[in-house]
Scaffold this motif. Structure first.
Motif, short mmCIF file in Angstrom:
data_model
loop_
_atom_site.label_atom_id
_atom_site.label_comp_id
_atom_site.label_asym_id
_atom_site.label_seq_id
_atom_site.Cartn_x
_atom_site.Cartn_y
_atom_site.Cartn_z
N UNK A 1 0.55 -1.04 -0.07
CA UNK A 1 0.13 0.04 -0.13
C UNK A 1 0.90 1.13 -0.02
N UNK A 2 0.67 2.32 -0.98
CA UNK A 2 1.39 3.42 -1.15
C UNK A 2 0.50 4.64 -1.23
N UNK A 3 0.77 5.65 -0.45
CA UNK A 3 0.18 6.72 -0.49
C UNK A 3 1.02 8.17 -0.65
N UNK A 4 0.82 8.69 -1.90
CA UNK A 4 1.57 9.90 -2.17
C UNK A 4 0.89 11.16 -1.94
N UNK A 5 1.65 12.20 -1.27
CA UNK A 5 0.98 13.38 -0.92
C UNK A 5 1.54 14.55 -1.98
N UNK A 6 0.51 15.67 -2.33
CA UNK A 6 0.84 16.60 -3.29
C UNK A 6 0.30 18.00 -2.40
N UNK A 7 1.20 18.87 -2.65
CA UNK A 7 0.84 20.24 -2.02
C UNK A 7 0.90 21.32 -3.43
#
Length: 168
Positions: free
Chosen positions: A31-37
């Motif tokens: 499970x991979x979660x990627x965050x962007x701002x």
């Protein structure tokens, strides 16, 4: 970052008018979660104490109970928002399961029960066609969209109350 610091930083970004989004890729025991701002992906530094991206990954994985184990794949994305004293996530997922697993699932329900859930049983193949397909596709199992899982991991909800999270 500990969970309180992650939530505080997320609130700070939202209050400053930044757009904070996440996307995930789960299944096959990962499970991979990627965050962007503001459209820029935030690199995760797992060994750093103040790793915002890792903190958001933990927050989203726990809040949505993102699965990892099993013969399925799921991709999804969402955007954080502030509503009154809450921080929420509006999100959508697309899940697929191996054809064998889905057929096993369907066997547990009548056609009427599936229809009541908004699911249509796929047309069954003749046994001979199914055997020849299995021989041709032994290496790569056929993946089918899982409507139920896709719906279950899509929605809009408040993840935490700001006053409670930051006072802890």
């Amino acid at each position: 970052m500990n969970p309180i610091q992650t939530k505080a930083h997320l609130v700070e970004l939202l209050r400053a008018g930044h757009t904070v989004t996440v996307r995930w890729d789960c299944g096959g025991d990962e499970s991979f979660v990627y965050t962007s701002v503001d459209g820029q992906e935030v690199e995760s530094e797992y060994e750093e104490e103040n790793d915002f991206a890792y903190g958001v990954e933990e927050l989203v994985t726990n809040a949505l109970s993102l699965p990892s184990a099993g013969e399925f794949s799921m991709t999804g994305n969402g955007q954080f928002y502030q509503e009154n004293d809450g921080v929420g996530l509006e999100y959508i997922s697309d899940a697929e399961v191996e054809e064998e697993d889905l057929e096993y699932f369907y066997r547990g329900f009548t056609d009427q029960q599936l229809a009541d859930m908004g699911i249509e049983r796929p047309a069954r193949k003749e046994e001979e066609e199914q055997e020849s397909d299995e021989e041709e596709n032994e290496e790569e199992p056929k993946m089918l969209r899982d409507e139920e899982m896709s719906k279950e991991y899509s929605g809009r909800r408040i993840l935490f109350q700001i006053s409670s999270a930051l006072d802890s």
